[in-house]
Design a protein around this motif. Structure first.
Motif, PDB file in Angstrom:
ATOM      1  N   ALA A  47     -70.788 -37.163  38.098  1.00 60.20           N
ATOM      2  CA  ALA A  47     -71.826 -38.147  37.778  1.00 60.20           C
ATOM      3  C   ALA A  47     -71.401 -39.527  38.269  1.00 60.20           C
ATOM      4  CB  ALA A  47     -72.073 -38.185  36.276  1.00 60.20           C
ATOM      5  N   GLN A  49     -72.352 -42.368  37.003  1.00 60.45           N
ATOM      6  CA  GLN A  49     -71.988 -43.089  35.785  1.00 60.45           C
ATOM      7  C   GLN A  49     -72.354 -42.230  34.580  1.00 60.45           C
ATOM      8  OE1 GLN A  49     -74.296 -46.726  35.723  1.00 60.45           O
ATOM      9  NE2 GLN A  49     -76.125 -45.660  35.034  1.00 60.45           N
ATOM     10  N   GLY A  50     -71.755 -42.528  33.439  1.00 62.25           N
ATOM     11  CA  GLY A  50     -72.102 -41.823  32.211  1.00 62.25           C
ATOM     12  C   GLY A  50     -71.529 -40.426  32.102  1.00 62.25           C
ATOM     13  N   ALA A  51     -70.398 -40.152  32.768  1.00 58.05           N
ATOM     14  CA  ALA A  51     -69.799 -38.811  32.738  1.00 58.05           C
ATOM     15  C   ALA A  51     -69.402 -38.408  31.315  1.00 58.05           C
ATOM     16  CB  ALA A  51     -68.584 -38.760  33.662  1.00 58.05           C
ATOM     17  N   ILE A  53     -70.594 -39.552  28.490  1.00 60.70           N
ATOM     18  CA  ILE A  53     -71.800 -39.406  27.668  1.00 60.70           C
ATOM     19  C   ILE A  53     -72.401 -38.017  27.872  1.00 60.70           C
ATOM     20  CG2 ILE A  53     -74.182 -40.219  27.434  1.00 60.70           C
ATOM     21  CD1 ILE A  53     -73.140 -43.003  28.301  1.00 60.70           C
ATOM     22  N   GLN A  54     -72.529 -37.635  29.143  1.00 57.51           N
ATOM     23  CA  GLN A  54     -73.141 -36.350  29.464  1.00 57.51           C
ATOM     24  C   GLN A  54     -72.285 -35.182  28.990  1.00 57.51           C
ATOM     25  OE1 GLN A  54     -76.314 -35.901  31.095  1.00 57.51           O
ATOM     26  NE2 GLN A  54     -76.286 -37.950  30.233  1.00 57.51           N
ATOM     27  N   GLU A  57     -72.685 -34.820  25.312  1.00 57.44           N
ATOM     28  CA  GLU A  57     -73.993 -34.245  24.987  1.00 57.44           C
ATOM     29  C   GLU A  57     -73.990 -32.728  25.250  1.00 57.44           C
ATOM     30  OE1 GLU A  57     -78.565 -35.455  25.956  1.00 57.44           O
ATOM     31  OE2 GLU A  57     -77.303 -34.849  27.612  1.00 57.44           O
ATOM     32  N   ALA A  60     -72.136 -31.002  22.501  1.00 59.03           N
ATOM     33  CA  ALA A  60     -72.945 -31.008  21.275  1.00 59.03           C
ATOM     34  C   ALA A  60     -74.006 -29.911  21.368  1.00 59.03           C
ATOM     35  CB  ALA A  60     -73.592 -32.373  21.066  1.00 59.03           C
ATOM     36  N   LYS A  75     -67.944 -44.839  25.010  1.00 58.81           N
ATOM     37  CA  LYS A  75     -69.302 -44.279  25.109  1.00 58.81           C
ATOM     38  C   LYS A  75     -69.295 -42.815  24.682  1.00 58.81           C
ATOM     39  CE  LYS A  75     -70.879 -47.292  28.859  1.00 58.81           C
ATOM     40  NZ  LYS A  75     -69.686 -47.473  29.709  1.00 58.81           N
ATOM     41  N   ARG A  78     -68.945 -42.487  20.968  1.00 56.26           N
ATOM     42  CA  ARG A  78     -70.176 -42.790  20.230  1.00 56.26           C
ATOM     43  C   ARG A  78     -71.078 -41.551  20.145  1.00 56.26           C
ATOM     44  NH1 ARG A  78     -74.700 -46.617  22.433  1.00 56.26           N
ATOM     45  NH2 ARG A  78     -76.243 -46.030  20.882  1.00 56.26           N
ATOM     46  N   VAL A  79     -71.186 -40.831  21.276  1.00 56.45           N
ATOM     47  CA  VAL A  79     -72.029 -39.637  21.293  1.00 56.45           C
ATOM     48  C   VAL A  79     -71.412 -38.544  20.415  1.00 56.45           C
ATOM     49  CG1 VAL A  79     -73.040 -37.833  22.730  1.00 56.45           C
ATOM     50  CG2 VAL A  79     -72.895 -40.170  23.604  1.00 56.45           C
ATOM     51  N   ALA A  82     -71.917 -39.409  16.792  1.00 57.07           N
ATOM     52  CA  ALA A  82     -73.318 -39.227  16.374  1.00 57.07           C
ATOM     53  C   ALA A  82     -73.643 -37.745  16.207  1.00 57.07           C
ATOM     54  CB  ALA A  82     -74.249 -39.870  17.389  1.00 57.07           C
ATOM     55  N   ALA A  83     -72.975 -36.912  16.997  1.00 57.33           N
ATOM     56  CA  ALA A  83     -73.224 -35.468  16.917  1.00 57.33           C
ATOM     57  C   ALA A  83     -72.363 -34.821  15.825  1.00 57.33           C
ATOM     58  CB  ALA A  83     -72.934 -34.821  18.272  1.00 57.33           C
TER      59      ALA A  83
END
Lengths: 120, 279
Positions: A47, A49-51, A53-54, A57, A60, A75, A78-79, A82-83
């Motif tokens: 990715a 950006q956001g590797a 985060i993904q 997810e 999760a 980042k 945080r995910v 939250a999960a």
């Protein structure tokens, strides 16, 4: 309960990958059945950006409840938080040794990211 | 008339050429200098403008109303920048990854997403003697330089000669800077590195179908590679700047070369004449 380990190869003998979002593979252990599942992380690894985060997810979505990895940035953390996924960092041995350490309560859960984003 | 000053390689002299050219032209006509090197604008060091106005550059990022969100995941699916995550029970946003495409607002079936403005940079405007001065500045840690550059270029006045100081390289910020200009001056140096990056810049400008010419800085140093390449590709070498200690000393003190070496003025006017002939 499913526990995910970042891994540099698709094997329980492979070292735990120090990276979370850009780890090559995840080895997921199901403590109920005692079975291992191998997950290629290449879409997230590449990715722009956001590797992290993904990746968080994705784990999760697979019903993972604990993650064991080298480091975890803000980042991704945080995910994962939250999960409701517990995060354990700093382990440098093999995936199977990490599982043994986890099962004998030798790993300590982190309450926040242990590195800045893009630390490596 | 819009003239962009670009280069492949960094540190070849874009700012030197553009600030001196702007100053020389401003003595006789309405001239603008626009610093589009928004990650590190440095033209101000030489032109020493008085800044009159600062305008924020903002983007619209999503804020999710958890009471309305049904976690359907449509906003997450449309986001190409991984700025939205939909978990089983909540939707998370990462505004620092958002590129302001507006997709998430449009696809949300429950009107749960509202727009929040987030500042990513600024555009400063002012005067440097007779020059109308504009510069963009991207905030540290941000990535949307092309957006800030687009805002800088909004200040271009059609009745002025606009000198656009572009960033180095050949990627999106450079394309955004040179797009829509009438002519591009490529500044290079006679070294293997200068030549390699000049070729990349030439490829970019040919793809964009923009007219261009080359200025060789420190032309009497290095090797002949750049000159051989330009003559074999029929590329105009518009100006050669010698490697002169006086120019370097002026630069190191933040002075314009033409103020220290007045004989350079006709050289810059000649450069402008040669550009005009090509437009």
């Amino acid at each position: 309960m499913k526990i995910a380990f970042s891994a540099s190869e698709q094997s329980v003998d492979a070292p735990v990958d120090a990276r979370f979002g850009r780890a090559h593979y995840f080895m997921i252990y199901d403590s109920g059945s005692g079975e291992w599942q191998q997950v290629e992380n290449s879409p997230n690894l590449n990715a722009v950006q956001g590797a992290g985060i993904q990746t968080a997810e994705m784990l999760a979505g697979k019903g993972v409840e604990a993650v064991i990895t080298g480091h975890c940035g803000p980042k991704a953390f945080r995910v994962l938080k939250a999960a409701g996924i517990k995060v354990y960092t700093g382990f440098t041995g093999s995936v199977s040794a990490a599982l043994a350490a986890y099962q004998s309560n030798e790993l300590s859960e982190i309450s926040g990211p242990d590195v800045e984003g893009h630390w490596q | 008339m819009k003239i962009a000053v670009a280069s492949g390689k960094g540190g070849t002299g874009k700012t030197t050429i553009s600030t001196n050219l702007a100053r020389v032209l401003s003595l006789a006509q309405k001239t603008q200098y626009l610093d589009c090197d928004v990650e590190e604008p440095n033209g101000h060091l030489f032109l020493k403008p008085r800044i009159d106005k600062t305008a924020a550059v903002t983007i619209g990022v999503p804020a999710i109303d958890e009471n309305k969100c049904t976690v359907c995941g449509k906003c997450r699916s449309i986001c190409s920048y991984n700025a939205i995550v939909a978990l089983g029970n909540c939707t998370l946003t990462f505004p620092e990854l958002c590129h302001d495409c507006g997709g998430c607002f449009r696809v949300c079936p429950s009107s749960a997403i509202s727009e929040v403005r987030r500042t990513v940079g600024e555009v400063e405007t002012g005067r440097a003697d007779k020059i109308d001065f504009v510069q963009g500045r991207l905030n540290v840690g941000e990535v949307l330089s092309p957006l800030v550059i687009r805002h800088v270029k909004k200040y271009i006045q059609p009745d002025s000669i606009a000198i656009i100081d572009a960033p180095p390289g050949t990627s999106c910020p450079v394309v955004q800077s040179v797009k829509g200009t009438d002519f591009v001056v490529l500044v290079t140096e006679p070294t293997p590195f200068g030549l390699n990056d000049l070729k990349l810049a030439v490829d970019m400008l040919k793809t964009l179908n923009l007219p261009f010419g080359v200025v060789v800085n420190r032309a009497d140093s290095g090797d002949r590679g750049v000159f051989d390449y330009c003559s074999s590709e029929l590329i105009d070498v518009l100006m050669n700047i010698p490697h002169d200690r006086k120019i370097v000393e002026a630069y190191s003190k933040g002075e314009l070369a033409i103020d220290v070496i007045p004989e350079l003025k006709p050289e810059y006017l000649n450069l402008f004449t040669r550009i005009k002939e090509r437009i």
